[in-house]
Structure formats: C-alpha cells, structure tokens
Design a protein around this motif. Sequence first.
Motif, PDB file in Angstrom:
ATOM      1  N   ILE A 130       0.852  -1.194   0.000  1.00  0.00           N
ATOM      2  CA  ILE A 130       0.000   0.000   0.000  1.00  0.00           C
ATOM      3  C   ILE A 130       0.885   1.241   0.000  1.00  0.00           C
ATOM      4  CG2 ILE A 130      -1.768   1.288   1.275  1.00  0.00           C
ATOM      5  CD1 ILE A 130      -2.539  -1.435   2.589  1.00  0.00           C
ATOM      6  N   LYS A 131       0.578   2.192  -0.855  1.00  0.00           N
ATOM      7  CA  LYS A 131       1.387   3.406  -0.921  1.00  0.00           C
ATOM      8  C   LYS A 131       0.753   4.506  -0.061  1.00  0.00           C
ATOM      9  CE  LYS A 131       3.763   6.634  -3.973  1.00  0.00           C
ATOM     10  NZ  LYS A 131       3.997   7.102  -5.354  1.00  0.00           N
ATOM     11  N   LYS A 132       1.288   4.632   1.134  1.00  0.00           N
ATOM     12  CA  LYS A 132       0.911   5.725   2.039  1.00  0.00           C
ATOM     13  C   LYS A 132       2.207   6.309   2.574  1.00  0.00           C
ATOM     14  CE  LYS A 132      -3.675   4.271   3.638  1.00  0.00           C
ATOM     15  NZ  LYS A 132      -4.523   4.056   4.843  1.00  0.00           N
ATOM     16  N   THR A 133       2.541   7.495   2.113  1.00  0.00           N
ATOM     17  CA  THR A 133       3.873   8.043   2.401  1.00  0.00           C
ATOM     18  C   THR A 133       3.845   9.344   3.195  1.00  0.00           C
ATOM     19  OG1 THR A 133       3.849   9.227   0.289  1.00  0.00           O
ATOM     20  CG2 THR A 133       4.824   7.005   0.310  1.00  0.00           C
ATOM     21  N   LYS A 134       2.662   9.788   3.593  1.00  0.00           N
ATOM     22  CA  LYS A 134       2.547  11.081   4.281  1.00  0.00           C
ATOM     23  C   LYS A 134       2.056  10.890   5.709  1.00  0.00           C
ATOM     24  CE  LYS A 134       1.290  13.398  -0.065  1.00  0.00           C
ATOM     25  NZ  LYS A 134       0.241  14.188  -0.748  1.00  0.00           N
ATOM     26  N   VAL A 135       2.282  11.923   6.508  1.00  0.00           N
ATOM     27  CA  VAL A 135       1.892  11.913   7.920  1.00  0.00           C
ATOM     28  C   VAL A 135       1.129  13.197   8.226  1.00  0.00           C
ATOM     29  CG1 VAL A 135       2.797  11.995  10.298  1.00  0.00           C
ATOM     30  CG2 VAL A 135       3.810  10.430   8.618  1.00  0.00           C
ATOM     31  N   ILE A 136       0.180  13.111   9.149  1.00  0.00           N
ATOM     32  CA  ILE A 136      -0.569  14.278   9.624  1.00  0.00           C
ATOM     33  C   ILE A 136      -0.081  14.632  11.018  1.00  0.00           C
ATOM     34  CG2 ILE A 136      -2.864  15.176  10.215  1.00  0.00           C
ATOM     35  CD1 ILE A 136      -3.988  12.973   8.286  1.00  0.00           C
ATOM     36  N   ALA A 137       0.066  15.926  11.292  1.00  0.00           N
ATOM     37  CA  ALA A 137       0.502  16.390  12.615  1.00  0.00           C
ATOM     38  C   ALA A 137      -0.142  17.734  12.910  1.00  0.00           C
ATOM     39  CB  ALA A 137       2.024  16.493  12.673  1.00  0.00           C
ATOM     40  N   PHE A 138      -0.095  18.129  14.164  1.00  0.00           N
ATOM     41  CA  PHE A 138      -0.619  19.434  14.554  1.00  0.00           C
ATOM     42  C   PHE A 138       0.346  20.557  14.187  1.00  0.00           C
ATOM     43  CE2 PHE A 138      -3.190  17.346  18.144  1.00  0.00           C
ATOM     44  CZ  PHE A 138      -4.387  17.479  17.454  1.00  0.00           C
ATOM     45  N   GLU A 139      -0.216  21.707  13.886  1.00  0.00           N
ATOM     46  CA  GLU A 139       0.578  22.929  13.813  1.00  0.00           C
ATOM     47  C   GLU A 139       1.196  23.177  15.196  1.00  0.00           C
ATOM     48  OE1 GLU A 139      -2.347  25.802  12.742  1.00  0.00           O
ATOM     49  OE2 GLU A 139      -2.555  25.096  10.679  1.00  0.00           O
ATOM     50  N   ASP A 140       2.390  23.725  15.217  1.00  0.00           N
ATOM     51  CA  ASP A 140       3.091  24.083  16.466  1.00  0.00           C
ATOM     52  C   ASP A 140       3.505  22.877  17.300  1.00  0.00           C
ATOM     53  OD1 ASP A 140       2.771  26.804  15.859  1.00  0.00           O
ATOM     54  OD2 ASP A 140       0.806  26.853  16.826  1.00  0.00           O
ATOM     55  N   ALA A 141       3.374  21.661  16.754  1.00  0.00           N
ATOM     56  CA  ALA A 141       3.817  20.477  17.491  1.00  0.00           C
ATOM     57  C   ALA A 141       5.331  20.444  17.601  1.00  0.00           C
ATOM     58  CB  ALA A 141       3.327  19.217  16.777  1.00  0.00           C
ATOM     59  N   PHE A 142       5.818  19.683  18.564  1.00  0.00           N
ATOM     60  CA  PHE A 142       7.249  19.373  18.624  1.00  0.00           C
ATOM     61  C   PHE A 142       7.391  17.906  18.996  1.00  0.00           C
ATOM     62  CE2 PHE A 142      11.341  18.831  20.733  1.00  0.00           C
ATOM     63  CZ  PHE A 142      12.183  19.307  19.741  1.00  0.00           C
ATOM     64  N   HIS A 143       8.073  17.146  18.125  1.00  0.00           N
ATOM     65  CA  HIS A 143       8.213  15.711  18.348  1.00  0.00           C
ATOM     66  C   HIS A 143       9.669  15.263  18.430  1.00  0.00           C
ATOM     67  CE1 HIS A 143       3.946  14.955  18.047  1.00  0.00           C
ATOM     68  NE2 HIS A 143       3.901  15.700  16.958  1.00  0.00           N
ATOM     69  N   GLY A 144      10.625  16.180  18.255  1.00  0.00           N
ATOM     70  CA  GLY A 144      12.020  15.801  18.393  1.00  0.00           C
ATOM     71  C   GLY A 144      12.887  16.338  17.273  1.00  0.00           C
ATOM     72  N   ASP A 145      14.151  15.943  17.291  1.00  0.00           N
ATOM     73  CA  ASP A 145      15.150  16.543  16.416  1.00  0.00           C
ATOM     74  C   ASP A 145      15.754  15.594  15.383  1.00  0.00           C
ATOM     75  OD1 ASP A 145      14.974  19.087  17.609  1.00  0.00           O
ATOM     76  OD2 ASP A 145      16.242  18.426  19.258  1.00  0.00           O
ATOM     77  N   THR A 146      15.416  14.311  15.416  1.00  0.00           N
ATOM     78  CA  THR A 146      15.829  13.439  14.322  1.00  0.00           C
ATOM     79  C   THR A 146      14.917  13.726  13.122  1.00  0.00           C
ATOM     80  OG1 THR A 146      14.434  11.711  15.271  1.00  0.00           O
ATOM     81  CG2 THR A 146      16.785  11.641  15.803  1.00  0.00           C
ATOM     82  N   PHE A 147      15.241  13.193  11.956  1.00  0.00           N
ATOM     83  CA  PHE A 147      14.594  13.705  10.738  1.00  0.00           C
ATOM     84  C   PHE A 147      13.099  13.432  10.660  1.00  0.00           C
ATOM     85  CE2 PHE A 147      18.538  15.185   9.337  1.00  0.00           C
ATOM     86  CZ  PHE A 147      18.350  15.939   8.188  1.00  0.00           C
ATOM     87  N   GLY A 148      12.666  12.226  11.008  1.00  0.00           N
ATOM     88  CA  GLY A 148      11.235  11.969  10.986  1.00  0.00           C
ATOM     89  C   GLY A 148      10.494  12.777  12.026  1.00  0.00           C
ATOM     90  N   ALA A 149      11.046  12.824  13.241  1.00  0.00           N
ATOM     91  CA  ALA A 149      10.437  13.595  14.323  1.00  0.00           C
ATOM     92  C   ALA A 149      10.437  15.078  13.994  1.00  0.00           C
ATOM     93  CB  ALA A 149      11.191  13.333  15.626  1.00  0.00           C
TER      94      ALA A 149
END
Length: 423
Positions: A130-149
């Motif tokens: 299945i081709k699902k390559t995008k992610v949804i997140a909140f504006e102003d979120a902070f999840h970390g400093d590695t590339f995906g986060a």
Amino acid sequence: MNFSQRDKKHNWHPYTQHKTVPDFPAIVKGKDALLWDENGKEYIDAIASWWVNPFGHSNKVMADAIYEQLTTLEHVLFGGFTHNKAVELSEKLMEILPSNQQKIFYSDNGSTAVEVAIKVALQYNYNKGIKKTKVIAFEDAFHGDTFGAMAASGITFFTEAFKGSLLEVVRIPVPTAGNEEQTIKTLENLVKTNEFAAFIFEPLVLGAAGMVMYSAEVLDKLISICNQNNVFTIADEVMTGFGKTGKTFASDYLENKPDMMCLSKALTGGTIPMAITTFSQEIFEGFYHDDTDKALFHGHTFTANPTGCAAALASISLLQTDEIQQNIQTVHQSHLAFQSKIKNHPKVKTTRVLGVIFALEIKTETQESYYGTMRNKLYNFFIENGVILRPVGNIVYILPPYIIAENQLQKVYQTIENALEIV
C-alpha cells in the motif's frame, strides 16, 4: 578557572547561540527539587530538568536499583539475546498501558521513539503493498530533532534549514477551545485521500508550544476519524507520560486508544537515557512474515539496556506508591490555587492547569518569538532568583518534580509574580 568558564572551551550546548549567551551555571549537586552550582548557589528545579525527574534528584530508590543492576549485568546486546529486566519491564508496562498496546520496542530518547513509530507506520503499509507516504501532525507540534520527528514538528526555526529534506507532513490546527470543528473537518478531508500512514499528536498538551491544552473529547473524535479511514494514530507521550497530566498517561483520558505510543523522559526517573515505542498487536503482525525483508530493521547499540530497564522498573514502582500519587494531587491543587490568584493579574492573558502542569501567557502588544527579548529577560530573572524555569516566548510554565515541597512551590509562584512586574 571554574567549571563554568572551562565549559566554554569544548562544550556545544543544545538550542544555544553561544555568541550571545553568558556563562552557564555549573551544577555540581542535586537533591530532591534542589540543585546547587559550584559557587554554592541554590536553585529550585521547577521544570524537573526538562520534565525527566519526577522523583527529584539523587533519589535513593533509583540509585540503589541502578547500583544493583550495574553490579549484576550492566549491558548485553538485545540483538539475538534477551534479559530478565527487559522481560520484567515489558510485563510491568502491560499492566499500566492501554490494553490495546501489546508490543514494546526499545530505543534511547524521545526523538528516536517517535522516529521508530513513523518508520513503522510507513513500513507497515509498504509491507502490504500500500502506498501511504505522508503523515498528519498538529501545527506548532514538537516531536524531536531526528529527521522523521523533526518533519512532524511544526516550530519552523527548528526545521527551516532542513525542510527540503524532510518527509511530507500535512499540518492541521490544534483543536483548542472554539477551534475544534475546523480541526475535525480538516482531518476528515485529509484522510479521505488515502495518502496518509499516520496521525501523530501530543495528547492533550503540546509541551514545547507552551503547554497548549485541548480536550480529550475532541482527540477521541480525531482518533475515531483515523480509525474509520485506516490511518494509524501515534500518541507522543514523551512529555505527558508517567503522571504529568494527573493520570499515568494522557491517553488514559481517552475512550479511543492510540495505535502507538512514544515514551521517554520520566520513564527512567531522570537517570539513564532510554525510550520505548509501544504498538498494538495488529501493527506487529504487519512485520511478522516468512520474508526477512519485512522485518523492522531498526536498532540501537544500547537497545533495552539492562540498567535502563532496572531504572524504569524502579521509576514505575515509585510512581505507583500512594505517597507519589498524593503528591501529584497536592501539586495540582496548589497550581489551581495559584491560578485563581494570578489569572486576573493585569499582565496575564490566559492560564491553564492539567495535573502537575501550570502555564500562564503574558499579555504582549506584538507576538513574542520563541527565544525573544521577553523570554530571555524572564529566564535570566528566574535564574538570578534561584528558580529554574524556561519560558516559551511569553508563556511561563511550571512542571515540577512530584516531590517538590510546598514552600518551594510557593517560592516559584512568588518569583513568577515578581517577574510580571519587570515585563
């Protein structure tokens, strides 16, 4: 030359423009909610050293558990082996996590806990063709400093230099009071495209955004929408986990549970870097296959480090004591009393409280930048007065160790009141 001056020769500190900052206090000792620098100055650690020390500094229970493990088995590779502390910790977590969480993946910090969750969401779909390559997140979120986060984070100056190299993430508004319907409709429109592998969120409180809060009811609705459209939900509980919101996890306020959870910070009581990503059985089965290539090829040298596991077991045991649970409620009630006192101050725009988290927003004529003039003035004032607080722009928050004494908490409140007179 003292430690503070010697530090400048070689050490590169996080989130720091070294050309514009003074010498840092050199901390040499900590006990409970207090820290002391090399000159003997005392500080109240009112943010639990970036939210990791719920039981205070130099906690004997934590230290004894770590010492016992260090003198028994300090580390063994987790690739091809297991050990008793990882087994015991996974079993203990099953007792306190939402019941749909069945699998534990160990890593080393909050960013990588998020990184693992995002990789799993993407590869689960890839494994099934299945081709699902995008992610949804909140504006102003902070999840970390590695590339995906980092890609999932919405604070632009953290990510601006890398935006051409990041995973595609679409942001939706934070569903604060009055904004819920807009958020719901935006999410509904996005998930219908079948392009999104996951929706990642900080449940109920966006920490680095300034302790921005929203309701469990609206988050339940957002998770339901994702469930109906085969979009995985990821609860980033790196900050909120282990008692901060008044429950063990912020997800405990929800009827609909997330598919994945990210844990770190207070996991080991502020002693040893460690993180965990948890998963539903369904997700694990998306990797369980005769084809080796469908395995999750992610790991860390110190994955499931026995000493870290021992620390986590001790931390969870402390959290579950009647004394600590009562302390959490005591801090909460003190916050509510301070909120009643300060909310009508002419310089205070808003206040909010959840569990041991307190935040107030200072009125400003223009929007304050994250590390702007007001923030720096406030931060320096707090440090000068022996209180460790790290304002976010014009937002001052408290997130203390659960064992903070009432007189120490009152000093923190009074220092904030005094700070309002200088802005």
